[in-house]
Motif scaffolding. Structure first.
Motif, mmCIF file in Angstrom:
data_model
loop_
_atom_site.group_PDB
_atom_site.id
_atom_site.type_symbol
_atom_site.label_atom_id
_atom_site.label_comp_id
_atom_site.label_asym_id
_atom_site.label_seq_id
_atom_site.Cartn_x
_atom_site.Cartn_y
_atom_site.Cartn_z
ATOM 1 N N GLY A 150 0.792 -1.218 0.000
ATOM 2 C CA GLY A 150 0.000 0.000 0.000
ATOM 3 C C GLY A 150 0.824 1.266 0.000
ATOM 4 N N SER A 151 2.057 1.181 -0.457
ATOM 5 C CA SER A 151 2.970 2.319 -0.345
ATOM 6 C C SER A 151 3.083 3.155 -1.609
ATOM 7 C CB SER A 151 4.368 1.817 0.047
ATOM 8 O OG SER A 151 4.930 1.025 -0.989
ATOM 9 N N ALA A 152 2.310 2.863 -2.640
ATOM 10 C CA ALA A 152 2.435 3.584 -3.910
ATOM 11 C C ALA A 152 2.255 5.088 -3.707
ATOM 12 C CB ALA A 152 1.411 3.075 -4.909
ATOM 13 N N GLY A 153 3.167 5.859 -4.288
ATOM 14 C CA GLY A 153 3.084 7.309 -4.209
ATOM 15 C C GLY A 153 3.668 7.915 -2.952
ATOM 16 N N ARG A 154 4.174 7.106 -2.035
ATOM 17 C CA ARG A 154 4.773 7.620 -0.802
ATOM 18 C C ARG A 154 6.285 7.727 -0.961
ATOM 19 N NH1 ARG A 154 0.588 6.668 3.085
ATOM 20 N NH2 ARG A 154 1.830 7.742 4.654
ATOM 21 N N PHE A 155 6.932 8.434 -0.028
ATOM 22 C CA PHE A 155 8.381 8.622 -0.042
ATOM 23 C C PHE A 155 8.984 8.010 1.219
ATOM 24 C CE2 PHE A 155 6.627 11.930 -2.711
ATOM 25 C CZ PHE A 155 7.472 11.929 -3.814
ATOM 26 N N LEU A 156 10.090 7.304 1.059
ATOM 27 C CA LEU A 156 10.712 6.591 2.171
ATOM 28 C C LEU A 156 11.281 7.546 3.213
ATOM 29 C CD1 LEU A 156 12.715 3.609 0.623
ATOM 30 C CD2 LEU A 156 10.631 3.516 1.998
ATOM 31 N N ALA A 157 10.995 7.254 4.477
ATOM 32 C CA ALA A 157 11.566 7.996 5.595
ATOM 33 C C ALA A 157 12.761 7.267 6.205
ATOM 34 C CB ALA A 157 10.511 8.231 6.672
#
Length: 394
Positions: free
Chosen positions: A30-37
């Motif tokens: 469910g991580s599509a479009g997010r940026f890694l922290a």
């Protein structure tokens, strides 16, 4: 009145006010479009064992060979091969212990259990363990955008979850007495409100969560209330009212709400009357009201700002040099962003470049970036172009 800022200076000043928010752990799927922290670190190697890259035979030593069985994907041959042994093998199947090469199916000649070849087998068709990634490798660094390939890589590395930055909330305020919220109920001379919906979608595509308010009337008190209601957002974007007309009330409304103007006006076309203001941690980006001007400044300022807030390692879209299919006349005094379509012959600027014309914008696949006082350009000359997500697929 101070001179308009250059584009890069204005962009840098806006982004210097912003930074990513909190982080959260979510499923990779469910991580599509997010940026890694946090970096994504592999927990396993890929492939975990030596595999065949081709259909054929895994061989040991020189031929001819005796066929001793088969190794299929997911069902490996469980015996060690000796000199002169071979097993039938499928693409992606585990190489048996003792095998040192793969004979491709096209070069194999089989007579019962006897195998010969028209060309020698080779180790080139063995995918060695860890070819793609090794356990403990850094697969993805902080600020990486999670797309389809990045999701696949994280799963291949054995990661069910990753740590990403939370999506920033972007509050969009559309203002103007001439606007109608309902495009079906819009008597002349009014026009349908389009910028709120357009900018909200651009904000989502950049990685934010957007809410749109309006149209708010050209009334200072109404604008102040809308700004105060949006003050909890990571970024407040106001469309319209940022110019110098008697009904352009965004600047006085911001002052009344306690915001300080950081800069106003940028030396670009379309989009000159752009402003940035702040109050504490609240930042306001004021965009022009003409739809194309709003889109272009949204592309150049709002989207990079949202990516910065969302934790992106790179906030700006990179231009791509593309050849002109048609000639361009000399440019004007301001840096200009031309709507254009592209074909196999190159890019063609739209005939109509008016800042209110939506059809050329919707048809455009790129923005041509022309410097101020540009000389005329002949067909075939390369110009920097920014790709647009307007459905212009190859």
């Amino acid at each position: 009145m101070s001179a308009p800022l250059d584009l890069e200076e204005a962009q840098a000043r806006l982004l210097a006010m912003l930074g990513p928010g909190n982080s959260t752990t979510i499923p990779v799927n469910g991580s599509a479009g997010r940026f890694l922290a946090e970096p994504a670190i592999a927990r396993r190697s890929q492939p975990p064992v030596d595999l065949s890259a081709m259909d054929g035979y895994a061989t040991c030593g020189e031929g001819p060979w005796r066929i001793k069985g088969e190794s299929r994907a997911g069902t490996p041959h469980d015996k060690v091969l000796g000199k002169g042994d071979a097993v039938r093998i499928s693409t992606g199947a585990q190489m048996p212990l003792g095998a040192d090469a793969v004979l491709v199916q096209e070069d194999a000649e089989v007579d019962g259990s006897r195998l010969t070849s028209s060309a020698p087998p080779t180790a080139r068709f063995i995918r060695r363990a860890g070819l793609d990634l090794e356990a403990s490798d850094t697969l993805l660094t902080v600020g990486t955008w999670m797309g389809p390939a990045q999701i696949a890589l994280a799963r291949a590395g054995g990661l069910p979850e990753i740590v990403v930055y939370e999506r920033p909330h972007v509050a969009i305020i559309e203002s103007g007495d001439e606007l109608c919220a309902d495009p079906q109920d819009c008597p002349a001379p009014k026009i349908p409100a389009v910028n709120g919906a357009m900018l909200a979608q651009m904000a989502r595509e950049a990685g934010g969560e957007a809410t749109a308010t309006g149209p708010v009337p050209d009334d200072a008190d109404a604008l102040v209330r809308a700004i105060e209601d949006a003050a909890h957002a990571s970024l407040i974007v106001i469309s319209g009212g940022a110019s110098v007309g008697p009904h352009d009330l965004v600047k006085p409304a911001l002052e009344a709400a306690g915001f300080s103007l950081d800069f106003w006006r940028v030396a670009i076309k379309p989009g000159k009357p752009l402003l940035v203001a702040r109050r504490g941690h609240s930042v306001v980006l004021g965009l022009p009201g003409n739809p194309v001007s709003s889109f272009v400044t949204g592309f150049l300022f709002m989207a990079p700002a949202i990516r910065k807030l969302a934790g992106a390692s790179r906030s700006f879209t990179r231009p791509i040099p593309m050849p002109l299919a048609t000639a361009l006349p000399p440019g004007g005094k301001r840096r200009e962003f031309l709507r254009a379509s592209w074909t196999a012959q190159g890019v063609t600027p739209a005939t109509v470049q008016d800042s209110s014309a939506l059809r050329p914008l919707a048809d455009a696949q790129v923005l041509i970036d022309r410097p101020a006082n540009a000389v005329a350009s002949e067909p075939g000359a390369f110009v920097p172009c920014y790709p647009l997500a307007n459905g212009g697929y190859a």
